[in-house]
Design a protein around this motif. Sequence first.
Motif, mmCIF file in Angstrom:
data_model
loop_
_atom_site.group_PDB
_atom_site.id
_atom_site.type_symbol
_atom_site.label_atom_id
_atom_site.label_comp_id
_atom_site.label_asym_id
_atom_site.label_seq_id
_atom_site.Cartn_x
_atom_site.Cartn_y
_atom_site.Cartn_z
ATOM 1 N N GLY A 89 0.488 -1.251 0.224
ATOM 2 C CA GLY A 89 -0.367 0.267 0.194
ATOM 3 C C GLY A 89 1.046 0.964 0.069
ATOM 4 O O GLY A 89 0.762 2.010 -0.881
ATOM 5 N N ASP A 90 1.676 1.597 0.663
ATOM 6 C CA ASP A 90 3.404 2.405 0.524
ATOM 7 C C ASP A 90 3.248 2.115 -0.648
ATOM 8 O O ASP A 90 3.468 3.083 -0.452
ATOM 9 C CB ASP A 90 3.462 1.998 2.116
ATOM 10 N N ALA A 91 4.165 1.507 -0.760
ATOM 11 C CA ALA A 91 4.839 1.118 -2.382
ATOM 12 C C ALA A 91 3.601 1.922 -3.938
ATOM 13 O O ALA A 91 4.198 2.915 -4.441
ATOM 14 C CB ALA A 91 4.873 0.660 -2.263
ATOM 15 N N PHE A 92 2.060 1.954 -3.717
ATOM 16 C CA PHE A 92 1.450 2.087 -4.845
ATOM 17 C C PHE A 92 1.425 3.963 -4.280
ATOM 18 O O PHE A 92 0.762 4.379 -5.567
ATOM 19 C CB PHE A 92 -0.325 1.430 -4.050
ATOM 20 N N TRP A 148 4.032 5.065 -6.078
ATOM 21 C CA TRP A 148 4.270 5.278 -7.387
ATOM 22 C C TRP A 148 3.276 6.028 -7.845
ATOM 23 O O TRP A 148 4.247 6.960 -8.767
ATOM 24 C CB TRP A 148 3.766 3.868 -8.048
ATOM 25 N N ARG A 149 2.153 6.510 -7.288
ATOM 26 C CA ARG A 149 1.208 7.217 -8.042
ATOM 27 C C ARG A 149 1.971 8.794 -7.601
ATOM 28 O O ARG A 149 1.997 9.240 -8.489
ATOM 29 C CB ARG A 149 0.383 7.589 -6.534
ATOM 30 N N SER A 150 3.140 9.057 -7.160
ATOM 31 C CA SER A 150 3.350 10.364 -6.200
ATOM 32 C C SER A 150 5.096 10.439 -7.271
ATOM 33 O O SER A 150 5.637 11.792 -7.350
ATOM 34 C CB SER A 150 4.459 10.402 -4.479
ATOM 35 N N ALA A 170 -3.214 -7.032 -5.730
ATOM 36 C CA ALA A 170 -2.327 -6.374 -5.897
ATOM 37 C C ALA A 170 -2.268 -5.744 -7.397
ATOM 38 O O ALA A 170 -1.864 -4.601 -7.476
ATOM 39 C CB ALA A 170 -1.342 -6.369 -5.409
ATOM 40 N N VAL A 171 -1.851 -6.781 -8.133
ATOM 41 C CA VAL A 171 -2.252 -6.085 -9.566
ATOM 42 C C VAL A 171 -3.652 -4.830 -9.696
ATOM 43 O O VAL A 171 -3.453 -3.997 -11.057
ATOM 44 C CB VAL A 171 -2.149 -8.083 -10.173
ATOM 45 N N GLY A 172 -3.902 -5.126 -9.614
ATOM 46 C CA GLY A 172 -5.491 -4.287 -9.786
ATOM 47 C C GLY A 172 -5.019 -2.790 -9.629
ATOM 48 O O GLY A 172 -5.851 -1.802 -9.998
ATOM 49 N N GLN A 173 -4.822 -2.839 -7.680
ATOM 50 C CA GLN A 173 -4.266 -1.902 -7.143
ATOM 51 C C GLN A 173 -2.915 -0.808 -7.753
ATOM 52 O O GLN A 173 -3.328 0.283 -7.853
ATOM 53 C CB GLN A 173 -4.046 -1.905 -5.629
ATOM 54 N N LEU A 174 -2.455 -2.061 -8.160
ATOM 55 C CA LEU A 174 -1.016 -1.125 -8.840
ATOM 56 C C LEU A 174 -1.629 -0.626 -10.747
ATOM 57 O O LEU A 174 -1.286 0.756 -11.109
ATOM 58 C CB LEU A 174 0.196 -1.654 -9.905
ATOM 59 N N MET A 175 -3.000 -1.189 -11.474
ATOM 60 C CA MET A 175 -3.155 -0.611 -12.379
ATOM 61 C C MET A 175 -3.741 0.221 -12.296
ATOM 62 O O MET A 175 -3.650 1.660 -12.684
ATOM 63 C CB MET A 175 -3.960 -1.662 -13.388
ATOM 64 N N LEU A 176 -4.647 0.315 -11.138
ATOM 65 C CA LEU A 176 -5.583 1.905 -11.021
ATOM 66 C C LEU A 176 -4.813 3.125 -10.583
ATOM 67 O O LEU A 176 -4.426 3.983 -11.039
ATOM 68 C CB LEU A 176 -6.182 1.317 -9.358
ATOM 69 N N ALA A 177 -3.242 2.888 -9.581
ATOM 70 C CA ALA A 177 -2.332 4.045 -9.499
ATOM 71 C C ALA A 177 -1.643 4.291 -10.698
ATOM 72 O O ALA A 177 -1.075 5.571 -10.984
ATOM 73 C CB ALA A 177 -1.445 3.320 -8.570
ATOM 74 N N GLU A 192 -3.008 4.098 -13.778
ATOM 75 C CA GLU A 192 -4.011 4.964 -15.124
ATOM 76 C C GLU A 192 -4.623 6.312 -14.331
ATOM 77 O O GLU A 192 -4.926 6.890 -14.667
ATOM 78 C CB GLU A 192 -4.924 4.128 -15.218
ATOM 79 N N ASN A 193 -4.259 6.334 -12.748
ATOM 80 C CA ASN A 193 -4.969 7.250 -12.587
ATOM 81 C C ASN A 193 -4.486 8.004 -11.196
ATOM 82 O O ASN A 193 -5.010 7.147 -9.807
ATOM 83 C CB ASN A 193 -6.620 7.091 -11.933
#
Length: 207
Positions: free
Chosen positions: A47-50, A53-55, A194-201, A203-204
């Motif tokens: 969660g922290d890594a995502f 990734w967003r930032s 995890a894959v879903g959260q990464l793809m969301l991060a 794309e958005n």
Amino acid sequence: MPTSFEDLGAGGPIMVVLALLSLLSWAVIVIKTLQLWHSRSGAAMRGDAFDRWRSGERQEAQAAVAAGRSPADRVTSYAMQALSGGFSGPVLLAELTRRGNDEVSRMNGLIRLLELIAMISPLLGLLGTVLGMIQSFQELELAQGAANASVLAGGIWQALLTTAAGLLVAIPAAVGAGLLSARIDGAAQSIESAVGQLMLAEENPDI
């Protein structure tokens, strides 16, 4: 009390087989427990890594996930490497699905063996009981009704002992297979999440 497996008559060889199955099932349970110990770990770290990734802190996020020990960490680490290298779209999702399936297949190794032991052990115990009962009544027939009742009763309880042994082997194997399968299901869900959260991060990033 019997002093050897030979004292158990027809159930003796079956008791040997059940003893071997018991040792095998406990060995599998220990091996799989150690293998799956970290299978659901690292959720907070991912969660922290995502968030990183967003930032835009992609290298830091990738390094954090690469240090993880769970299947979800390994799949996520590959996904981050692929995205950083410009690999995306349906082809990437297909590859992530393949890798996820490989992780689940690896975790499921030997679980079928535990389930098989849980299934056949009671049947082997019942077979030993039936064979022992047949032997006891054969002895009664040969004695032409003059057999000692205590001797006959001893033969019967020795025969029933194999059923008890079969259940004692089957119960831990069934419980172990159920608990380990539940842990594997949780690990599979962690991979998908995890894959879903990464793809969301990816794309958005603003979400």
